[in-house]
Design an enzyme around this catalytic site. Structure first.
Site, PDB file in Angstrom:
ATOM      1  N   ALA A   1       5.282  -5.470  18.692  1.00 54.14           N
ATOM      2  CA  ALA A   1       6.537  -5.934  19.299  1.00 54.14           C
ATOM      3  C   ALA A   1       7.587  -6.217  18.221  1.00 54.14           C
ATOM      4  CB  ALA A   1       6.274  -7.187  20.139  1.00 54.14           C
TER       5      ALA A   1
ATOM      6  N   ASP B   1       3.452   4.140  15.176  1.00 46.40           N
ATOM      7  CA  ASP B   1       3.124   4.678  16.504  1.00 46.40           C
ATOM      8  C   ASP B   1       2.799   3.558  17.498  1.00 46.40           C
ATOM      9  OD1 ASP B   1       0.630   3.914  15.481  1.00 46.40           O
ATOM     10  OD2 ASP B   1      -0.249   5.921  15.550  1.00 46.40           O
ATOM     11  N   GLU B   2       2.520   2.345  16.984  1.00 45.34           N
ATOM     12  CA  GLU B   2       2.109   1.249  17.873  1.00 45.34           C
ATOM     13  C   GLU B   2       3.233   0.810  18.814  1.00 45.34           C
ATOM     14  OE1 GLU B   2      -0.331  -1.787  16.372  1.00 45.34           O
ATOM     15  OE2 GLU B   2      -1.372  -0.456  14.979  1.00 45.34           O
TER      16      GLU B   2
ATOM     17  N   PHE C   1       0.833  -1.222   0.000  1.00 44.87           N
ATOM     18  CA  PHE C   1       0.000   0.000   0.000  1.00 44.87           C
ATOM     19  C   PHE C   1       0.862   1.264   0.000  1.00 44.87           C
ATOM     20  CE2 PHE C   1      -2.029   2.741   3.480  1.00 44.87           C
ATOM     21  CZ  PHE C   1      -2.633   3.605   2.578  1.00 44.87           C
TER      22      PHE C   1
ATOM     23  N   HIS D   1      -6.429  -4.955  22.492  1.00 51.85           N
ATOM     24  CA  HIS D   1      -6.682  -3.780  21.638  1.00 51.85           C
ATOM     25  C   HIS D   1      -6.239  -2.483  22.315  1.00 51.85           C
ATOM     26  CE1 HIS D   1      -9.968  -2.021  18.747  1.00 51.85           C
ATOM     27  NE2 HIS D   1      -8.757  -1.563  18.483  1.00 51.85           N
TER      28      HIS D   1
ATOM     29  N   LYS E   1       7.809  -4.753  15.321  1.00 49.22           N
ATOM     30  CA  LYS E   1       8.275  -3.464  14.798  1.00 49.22           C
ATOM     31  C   LYS E   1       9.190  -2.777  15.814  1.00 49.22           C
ATOM     32  CE  LYS E   1       7.190  -1.697  11.404  1.00 49.22           C
ATOM     33  NZ  LYS E   1       7.726  -1.786  10.008  1.00 49.22           N
TER      34      LYS E   1
ATOM     35  N   ALA F   1       8.599  -9.325  -1.810  1.00 46.33           N
ATOM     36  CA  ALA F   1       8.390 -10.781  -1.870  1.00 46.33           C
ATOM     37  C   ALA F   1       7.033 -11.138  -2.465  1.00 46.33           C
ATOM     38  CB  ALA F   1       8.512 -11.367  -0.466  1.00 46.33           C
TER      39      ALA F   1
ATOM     40  N   GLU G   1       5.245  -7.545   7.454  1.00 49.00           N
ATOM     41  CA  GLU G   1       3.887  -8.012   7.706  1.00 49.00           C
ATOM     42  C   GLU G   1       3.242  -6.883   8.503  1.00 49.00           C
ATOM     43  OE1 GLU G   1       2.249 -10.618   6.699  1.00 49.00           O
ATOM     44  OE2 GLU G   1       3.929 -11.568   5.658  1.00 49.00           O
TER      45      GLU G   1
ATOM     46  N   ASN H   1      -2.277   5.078   8.258  1.00 47.30           N
ATOM     47  CA  ASN H   1      -2.373   5.615   6.898  1.00 47.30           C
ATOM     48  C   ASN H   1      -3.682   5.167   6.260  1.00 47.30           C
ATOM     49  OD1 ASN H   1       0.771   6.123   5.405  1.00 47.30           O
ATOM     50  ND2 ASN H   1       0.517   5.693   7.564  1.00 47.30           N
TER      51      ASN H   1
ATOM     52  N   ILE I   1      13.434  -9.853   1.987  1.00 44.08           N
ATOM     53  CA  ILE I   1      14.466  -9.169   2.780  1.00 44.08           C
ATOM     54  C   ILE I   1      15.173 -10.146   3.719  1.00 44.08           C
ATOM     55  CG2 ILE I   1      13.533  -6.832   2.669  1.00 44.08           C
ATOM     56  CD1 ILE I   1      12.369  -7.387   5.538  1.00 44.08           C
TER      57      ILE I   1
HETATM   58  P1  NAD Z   1       1.417  -3.675   3.212  1.00 48.05           P
HETATM   59  O1  NAD Z   1       1.059  -4.899   3.981  1.00 48.05           O
HETATM   60  O2  NAD Z   1       0.394  -3.059   2.321  1.00 48.05           O
HETATM   61  O3  NAD Z   1       2.709  -3.953   2.313  1.00 48.05           O
HETATM   62  C1  NAD Z   1       3.826  -4.660   2.784  1.00 48.05           C
HETATM   63  C2  NAD Z   1       4.664  -5.059   1.569  1.00 48.05           C
HETATM   64  O4  NAD Z   1       5.830  -5.760   2.061  1.00 48.05           O
HETATM   65  C3  NAD Z   1       3.937  -6.023   0.616  1.00 48.05           C
HETATM   66  O5  NAD Z   1       4.124  -5.603  -0.714  1.00 48.05           O
HETATM   67  C4  NAD Z   1       4.620  -7.353   0.864  1.00 48.05           C
HETATM   68  O6  NAD Z   1       4.634  -8.204  -0.283  1.00 48.05           O
HETATM   69  C5  NAD Z   1       6.017  -6.912   1.255  1.00 48.05           C
HETATM   70  N1  NAD Z   1       6.738  -7.922   2.038  1.00 48.05           N
HETATM   71  C6  NAD Z   1       6.266  -8.636   3.094  1.00 48.05           C
HETATM   72  N2  NAD Z   1       7.205  -9.481   3.537  1.00 48.05           N
HETATM   73  C7  NAD Z   1       8.305  -9.294   2.751  1.00 48.05           C
HETATM   74  C8  NAD Z   1       9.603  -9.855   2.726  1.00 48.05           C
HETATM   75  N3  NAD Z   1       9.978 -10.810   3.580  1.00 48.05           N
HETATM   76  N4  NAD Z   1      10.482  -9.401   1.807  1.00 48.05           N
HETATM   77  C9  NAD Z   1      10.125  -8.432   0.916  1.00 48.05           C
HETATM   78  N5  NAD Z   1       8.908  -7.893   0.879  1.00 48.05           N
HETATM   79  C10 NAD Z   1       8.000  -8.298   1.796  1.00 48.05           C
HETATM   80  O7  NAD Z   1       1.936  -2.639   4.303  1.00 48.05           O
HETATM   81  P2  NAD Z   1       1.828  -1.048   4.356  1.00 48.05           P
HETATM   82  O8  NAD Z   1       0.564  -0.685   5.045  1.00 48.05           O
HETATM   83  O9  NAD Z   1       2.138  -0.466   3.036  1.00 48.05           O
HETATM   84  O10 NAD Z   1       3.004  -0.728   5.389  1.00 48.05           O
HETATM   85  C11 NAD Z   1       4.326  -0.502   4.929  1.00 48.05           C
HETATM   86  C12 NAD Z   1       5.229  -0.227   6.116  1.00 48.05           C
HETATM   87  O11 NAD Z   1       4.753   0.882   6.856  1.00 48.05           O
HETATM   88  C13 NAD Z   1       5.322  -1.377   7.108  1.00 48.05           C
HETATM   89  O12 NAD Z   1       6.648  -1.441   7.575  1.00 48.05           O
HETATM   90  C14 NAD Z   1       4.379  -0.977   8.237  1.00 48.05           C
HETATM   91  O13 NAD Z   1       4.785  -1.563   9.461  1.00 48.05           O
HETATM   92  C15 NAD Z   1       4.584   0.529   8.232  1.00 48.05           C
HETATM   93  N6  NAD Z   1       3.455   1.329   8.713  1.00 48.05           N
HETATM   94  C16 NAD Z   1       2.213   1.175   8.156  1.00 48.05           C
HETATM   95  C17 NAD Z   1       1.171   1.976   8.601  1.00 48.05           C
HETATM   96  C18 NAD Z   1      -0.216   1.849   8.021  1.00 48.05           C
HETATM   97  O14 NAD Z   1      -1.157   2.484   8.537  1.00 48.05           O
HETATM   98  N7  NAD Z   1      -0.435   1.098   6.946  1.00 48.05           N
HETATM   99  C19 NAD Z   1       1.395   2.935   9.609  1.00 48.05           C
HETATM  100  C20 NAD Z   1       2.676   3.043  10.177  1.00 48.05           C
HETATM  101  C21 NAD Z   1       3.714   2.245   9.705  1.00 48.05           C
HETATM  102  O1  DAU Z   2      -1.066   2.860  13.949  1.00 54.36           O
HETATM  103  C1  DAU Z   2      -0.313   2.476  12.826  1.00 54.36           C
HETATM  104  C2  DAU Z   2      -0.735   1.094  12.410  1.00 54.36           C
HETATM  105  O2  DAU Z   2      -2.025   1.228  11.808  1.00 54.36           O
HETATM  106  C3  DAU Z   2       0.229   0.422  11.447  1.00 54.36           C
HETATM  107  O3  DAU Z   2       1.462   0.243  12.074  1.00 54.36           O
HETATM  108  C4  DAU Z   2      -0.333  -0.935  10.987  1.00 54.36           C
HETATM  109  O4  DAU Z   2       0.521  -1.502   9.993  1.00 54.36           O
HETATM  110  C5  DAU Z   2      -1.702  -0.707  10.385  1.00 54.36           C
HETATM  111  O5  DAU Z   2      -2.299  -1.945  10.047  1.00 54.36           O
HETATM  112  C6  DAU Z   2      -2.605   0.038  11.368  1.00 54.36           C
HETATM  113  O6  DAU Z   2      -2.930  -0.806  12.517  1.00 54.36           O
HETATM  114  P1  DAU Z   2      -4.386  -0.782  13.177  1.00 54.36           P
HETATM  115  O7  DAU Z   2      -4.581  -1.995  13.975  1.00 54.36           O
HETATM  116  O8  DAU Z   2      -4.622   0.529  13.844  1.00 54.36           O
HETATM  117  O9  DAU Z   2      -5.266  -0.796  11.818  1.00 54.36           O
HETATM  118  P2  DAU Z   2      -6.633  -1.549  11.452  1.00 54.36           P
HETATM  119  O10 DAU Z   2      -7.081  -0.966  10.154  1.00 54.36           O
HETATM  120  O11 DAU Z   2      -6.506  -3.015  11.540  1.00 54.36           O
HETATM  121  O12 DAU Z   2      -7.623  -1.071  12.596  1.00 54.36           O
HETATM  122  C7  DAU Z   2      -7.863   0.299  12.860  1.00 54.36           C
HETATM  123  C8  DAU Z   2      -8.814   0.365  14.051  1.00 54.36           C
HETATM  124  O13 DAU Z   2     -10.106  -0.133  13.649  1.00 54.36           O
HETATM  125  C9  DAU Z   2      -8.395  -0.498  15.221  1.00 54.36           C
HETATM  126  O14 DAU Z   2      -8.731   0.169  16.425  1.00 54.36           O
HETATM  127  C10 DAU Z   2      -9.232  -1.769  15.078  1.00 54.36           C
HETATM  128  C11 DAU Z   2     -10.506  -1.257  14.430  1.00 54.36           C
HETATM  129  N1  DAU Z   2     -11.212  -2.173  13.520  1.00 54.36           N
HETATM  130  C12 DAU Z   2     -10.485  -2.792  12.544  1.00 54.36           C
HETATM  131  C13 DAU Z   2     -11.085  -3.634  11.643  1.00 54.36           C
HETATM  132  C14 DAU Z   2     -10.294  -4.348  10.568  1.00 54.36           C
HETATM  133  C15 DAU Z   2     -12.574  -2.359  13.632  1.00 54.36           C
HETATM  134  O15 DAU Z   2     -13.240  -1.774  14.512  1.00 54.36           O
HETATM  135  N2  DAU Z   2     -13.193  -3.197  12.730  1.00 54.36           N
HETATM  136  C16 DAU Z   2     -12.503  -3.855  11.758  1.00 54.36           C
HETATM  137  O16 DAU Z   2     -13.129  -4.644  11.004  1.00 54.36           O
END
Ligand code: NAD
Ligand code: DAU
Length: 346
Positions: A153, A128-129, A13, A286, A155, A34, A84, A181, A60
């Site tokens: 943990a 931030d987690e 993403f 949670h 991360k 991957a 992940e 995000n 990686i």
């Molecule tokens: P995502 O799950 O959409 O994408 C992760 C990508 O990493 C995928 O394309 C997957 O194929 C790849 N990947 C997984 N394991 C791999 C491996 N062993 N080698 C190479 N590639 C691998 O995740 P995202 O939401 O885009 O998040 C990206 C980064 O940002 C992550 O490090 C996540 O912890 C961090 N992050 C995400 C959020 C969020 O809200 N989405 C917020 C804060 C930090």
């Molecule tokens: O805070 C940053 C993190 O945000 C990133 O590090 C993670 O990679 C990203 O997945 C995200 O984690 P969250 O657990 O906050 O995201 P999620 O979208 O899974 O859930 C957001 C909130 O919504 C959380 O409080 C759980 C709740 N939720 C989630 C789902 C999937 C629901 O209430 N219903 C749902 O079906």
């Protein structure tokens, strides 16, 4: 090809949004990914400036592959996003999270340690987690680490490795901690795309627990702009919190999204989308509230996010309405929208 930037996790993403931004701003980019269930080559179709782009499928955790890539392609920076990323999946099965987020970061750091390049930077993406639930106020970069989920943990452990490779080996690293995000190309397991795609299909909208859990939100384009800014202006050895403008509880967020969908995609039965909201069993462990203090990046690098939450939500809903084949393929072949992360099976 100019000296490239290596983006790990570039088919996910945030990674795919970042690759697009970097290419559009004239950079050369190599994606290392991957292609797990969350990685999707469709996220990277129709790239502009594609002669400055290369995709490498690999993990990686493969140190030889990374060393080879660094040696042959001589990148000027690594932006490390591969992970992940879904908390619920880490509750069901933490193994892949330890393997990729912790061990994978170790192999990447080790390969990078052997690589000598001038002006090189390693930007590590964290969350931030790692600070755990912040009941009041906001966490600064010096707040204690208190991760509560297996994802958090893993991360937190990765952040500590990155810090140690700076202190011990002098690796030119910068750590970034982001809030939640949202935006185009987010896998439909995460709250916002899950709610949008369920609402479009006429399904119930499951909100965990009492809906009071609170998250801070940043539009993905703002996140990518921040990363580019940090790549160009960030100080080696520092860490930066990047928080969005909006801190909101989940129930209020889902209600706002429903109101937007009532305008963009009204239900056939004339009922408001909000009537589909259903409160379901809470996520184990949670965290109640996340909040980042971003004054450091504002004061030292003069960066702040510009997208208003209401505008970003509307653009995101419109994107999912306009890109149904993208998410329908994922729901058909990779994830059917079922509940994840409960400790029991019904
Ligand atoms: P995502 O799950 O959409 O994408 C992760 C990508 O990493 C995928 O394309 C997957 O194929 C790849 N990947 C997984 N394991 C791999 C491996 N062993 N080698 C190479 N590639 C691998 O995740 P995202 O939401 O885009 O998040 C990206 C980064 O940002 C992550 O490090 C996540 O912890 C961090 N992050 C995400 C959020 C969020 O809200 N989405 C917020 C804060 C930090
Ligand atoms: O805070 C940053 C993190 O945000 C990133 O590090 C993670 O990679 C990203 O997945 C995200 O984690 P969250 O657990 O906050 O995201 P999620 O979208 O899974 O859930 C957001 C909130 O919504 C959380 O409080 C759980 C709740 N939720 C989630 C789902 C999937 C629901 O209430 N219903 C749902 O079906």
């Amino acid at each position: 090809m100019k000296q490239p930037i290596l983006v790990t996790g570039g088919a996910g993403f945030i990674g795919s949004n970042l690759v697009r931004l970097l290419l559009n701003s004239g950079e050369s980019v190599i994606t290392l990914d991957a292609l797990t269930y969350a990685g999707n080559s469709a996220n990277l179709e129709n790239l502009k400036n594609a002669d400055q782009y290369e995709f490498v499928q690999g993990s990686i955790t493969d140190q030889n592959l990374i060393s080879d890539l660094l040696e042959k392609r001589q990148p000027k920076a690594i932006i490390h996003l591969a992970a992940e990323s879904h908390v619920d999946r880490s509750i069901a099965d933490a193994g892949a999270f330890i393997k990729t987020n912790l061990e994978g970061t170790y192999y990447l750091l080790e390969a990078t340690r052997q690589y000598n390049a001038d002006e090189f930077r390693f930007i590590h993406i964290s969350t931030d987690e790692v600070f755990g639930s912040i009941e009041t106020g906001a966490a600064s970069e010096t707040a204690p680490y208190r991760p509560n989920s297996p994802y958090a943990a893993s991360k937190a452990g990765a952040d500590h490795l990155v810090r140690a490779w700076r202190q011990t080996y002098g690796l030119p690293v910068i750590i970034t901690n982001y809030c939640n995000n949202y935006g185009p190309y987010q896998f439909p397991e995460k709250l916002i795309p899950l709610m949008i795609t369920k609402a479009i299909q006429g399904n119930l909208l499951p909100v965990y627990g009492n809906g009071e859990h609170t998250r801070q939100w940043i539009y993905v384009e703002d996140h990518c702009q921040a990363l580019k800014h940090i790549l160009e202006h960030g100080e080696i050895g520092e860490s930066y919190n990047i928080g969005g403008n909006t801190i909101i509880d989940n129930l209020s967020l889902v209600k706002s999204l429903c109101a937007i969908l009532d305008e963009l995609h009204p239900r056939k039965d004339g009922q408001p989308h909000e009537t589909a909201i259903t409160m379901v069993e809470d996520r184990p462990g949670h965290d109640l509230r996340y909040a980042l203090d971003r004054s450091k990046i504002e004061n030292t690098l003069h960066w702040y996010p510009t997208t208003k939450f209401e505008d970003g939500l509307r653009q995101t809903a419109a994107w999912y309405l306009d890109h149904r084949p993208w998410w329908q393929e994922l729901l058909k072949n990779r994830y059917k929208g079922e509940r994840l992360g409960l400790l029991h099976q019904d």
